[in-house]
Design an enzyme around this catalytic site. Structure first.
Site: not given
Ligand code: FAD
Length: 459
Positions: A34, A39-42, A441
């Site tokens: 990482e 935990g990334g985006t979510c 209901h």
């Molecule tokens: C504002 C917003 C609200 C959202 N609300 C919802 C919702 O309510 N419900 C829903 O289902 N989805 C929602 N989403 C979408 C959801 O967040 C994403 O679809 C989901 O997080 C995707 O997960 P992922 O596992 O693909 O990647 P991510 O969660 O993006 O995780 C990727 C991880 O990889 C790491 N990484 C990247 N490149 C490298 C590298 N080269 N080396 C090491 N680490 C790396 C990053 O740092 C990150 O931690 C929302 C998105 C946004 C922007």
């Protein structure tokens, strides 16, 4: 000398951690890498923080309407943005730290912090370290797309990540992008008390949805005082003192909107530009999405791509489902595929939109004979009791097979109600199963059988 593993997972988003733990649980020697926050985006700047902020915004909204329910609040409604952010931070921290702790305490799993880049198809470099494996699982996610709008480099702007640091009330927030991310922030900040303008390039909001859904959402948001500048084909930016001027060149109205802050919510791009995909020979499409087959295998044997970076989904549940598919095929001898899943998602404005399967427009385009049912939320007793009757529910059924083709439910609790329809779709059962079911209901769900009892041919 490279450190050898059985499997390497890149990214701790919504698919990687669970997969890493499953593989490690099978006795494989696994590394997970990482580069930023666990935990990334979510977890950090997507679903969890936005839904936490939306809860604060909804509380403010309900408090302002307290009088409608016979409740008197002695004083004005004051939003403490620092506290709002602190609450959000605490919820996020709990998820992030819980995940980090889980990964770090999982046996056979090594957590490496740093940016991973492929050296070749069997090795990645993280700083000075070289890690080697026969299997790679890429879960690198995506980030906000920042198109080269004229003048964008002259102004400061926010995106979904930097919005997470906001602990003050923008006087006037201009949201560029009238789709899922933009609309959630727009309503949230309006409810916190900002003036809000949504600038959208297309003539309507959330263009993937049916026109009636899009129009109804527009009405709901406008009724809360959000201004809409649709059909803004020539968006550009200019600094005006401490303000930002956005050229909108709209179909109607002024050509410029001046705000205190601007949020760019105009789509996402995959984090594959700095991953070394060329070195590994991994195929990506013209937008950078990693090409995968129905079982999430890339063109390079032993390398898989899961989550947003493969362009097959853009949600937490699609990323998690990717993990389930890969784990089922690799570990359980259970043949699962991406094409088995049914489109499902929610838009978390208030009231939420719950979606499953095809839209009405898609059904019409398919040319099949279909039935449609539509019911305004004003007919739902539960909605009337709660004093929240905005929206409508719509369902489409195949006229011959009686199978449900899709549904758009816009109304209170519809992000939950949609699952009663989704599960029947997964069961591949006819709509009559729900029509004959006895529902509780008073709920929103009890009106689904009623709606199905009033289906009409889709003209
Ligand atoms: C504002 C917003 C609200 C959202 N609300 C919802 C919702 O309510 N419900 C829903 O289902 N989805 C929602 N989403 C979408 C959801 O967040 C994403 O679809 C989901 O997080 C995707 O997960 P992922 O596992 O693909 O990647 P991510 O969660 O993006 O995780 C990727 C991880 O990889 C790491 N990484 C990247 N490149 C490298 C590298 N080269 N080396 C090491 N680490 C790396 C990053 O740092 C990150 O931690 C929302 C998105 C946004 C922007």
């Amino acid at each position: 000398m490279a450190m050898k593993y059985d499997a390497i997972v890149i990214g701790t988003g919504q698919a990687g951690p669970s997969l890493a733990a499953r593989l490690a649980g099978r006795g494989m020697k696994v590394a997970i890498i990482e580069r930023k926050r666990f935990g990334g985006t979510c977890v950090n700047n997507g679903c969890i923080p936005t839904k936490t902020l939306i809860a604060s915004a909804r509380t403010a909204h309900v408090a302002r309407r307290a009088g409608d329910y016979g409740v008197t609040i002695g004083g004005s409604i004051v939003i403490d943005m620092k506290k709002v952010k602190m609450r959000k931070d605490a919820v996020v921290r709990r998820s992030r730290e819980g995940l980090a702790q889980w990964l770090k305490s999982t046996q056979n799993l090594t957590v490496t912090e740093g940016h991973a880049r492929f050296a070749d198809a069997r090795r990645v470099r993280v700083g000075d370290e070289l890690l080697e494996a026969d299997k790679f699982f890429i879960n690198v996610g995506g980030r906000a797309s920042i198109p080269p709008f004229p003048g964008i480099d002259q102004v400061s702007y926010l995106d979904n990540s930097t919005m997470m640091d906001v602990d003050f009330l923008p006087a006037h927030l201009i949201v560029i992008g009238g789709s899922y991310v933009g609309l959630e922030f727009a309503q949230m900040y309006r409810r916190f008390g900002s003036e809000v303008t949504v600038v959208e390039r297309r003539p309507g909001l959330i263009h993937r949805e049916d026109e009636d859904v899009s129009e109804n959402i527009k009405t709901i948001l406008e009724s809360e005082g959000i201004k809409m500048r649709l059909g803004a084909e020539c968006i550009g930016f200019e600094k005006r003192g401490d303000k930002v001027a956005v050229q909108v060149n709209c179909i109607s109205g002024d050509k410029t909107v001046i705000g205190s802050h601007t949020l760019l919510a105009v789509g996402r791009i995959p984090n594959t530009n700095d991953l070394g995909v060329e070195q590994a020979g991994i195929k990506v499409d013209e937008r950078g999405y990693i090409q995968v087959d129905d079982e999430l295998r890339t063109n390079v044997p032993g390398i898989y791509a899961l989550g947003d970076c493969n362009g097959r989904g853009a949600f937490t549940h699609t990323a998690y489902n990717d993990y389930e598919i890969v784990a089922a095929n690799l570990l359980d001898g259970d043949h699962r595929r991406v094409s088995d899943r049914i489109t499902a998602y929610a838009l978390y404005i208030d009231p939420p939109l719950g979606r499953a399967g095809m839209t009405e427009a898609q059904v019409r385009k398919s040319g099949r004979k279909a039935l449609i049912g539509k019911l305004p939320m004003t007919e739902v007793g539960r909605a009337r009791e709660k004093g929240e009757t905005d929206g409508f529910m719509k369902i489409l059924v195949d006229a011959e097979t009686k199978k449900i083709l899709g549904a758009s439910l816009l109304g209170i609790e519809c992000d939950e109600v949609i699952h009663s329809i989704l599960d029947v779709m997964y069961a591949n059962a006819p709509y009559t199963v729900i029509q004959r079911a006895m529902h509780i209901h008073p709920t929103v769900s009890e009106l689904i059988p009623t709606m199905l009892g009033e289906l009409k041919p889709l003209e």
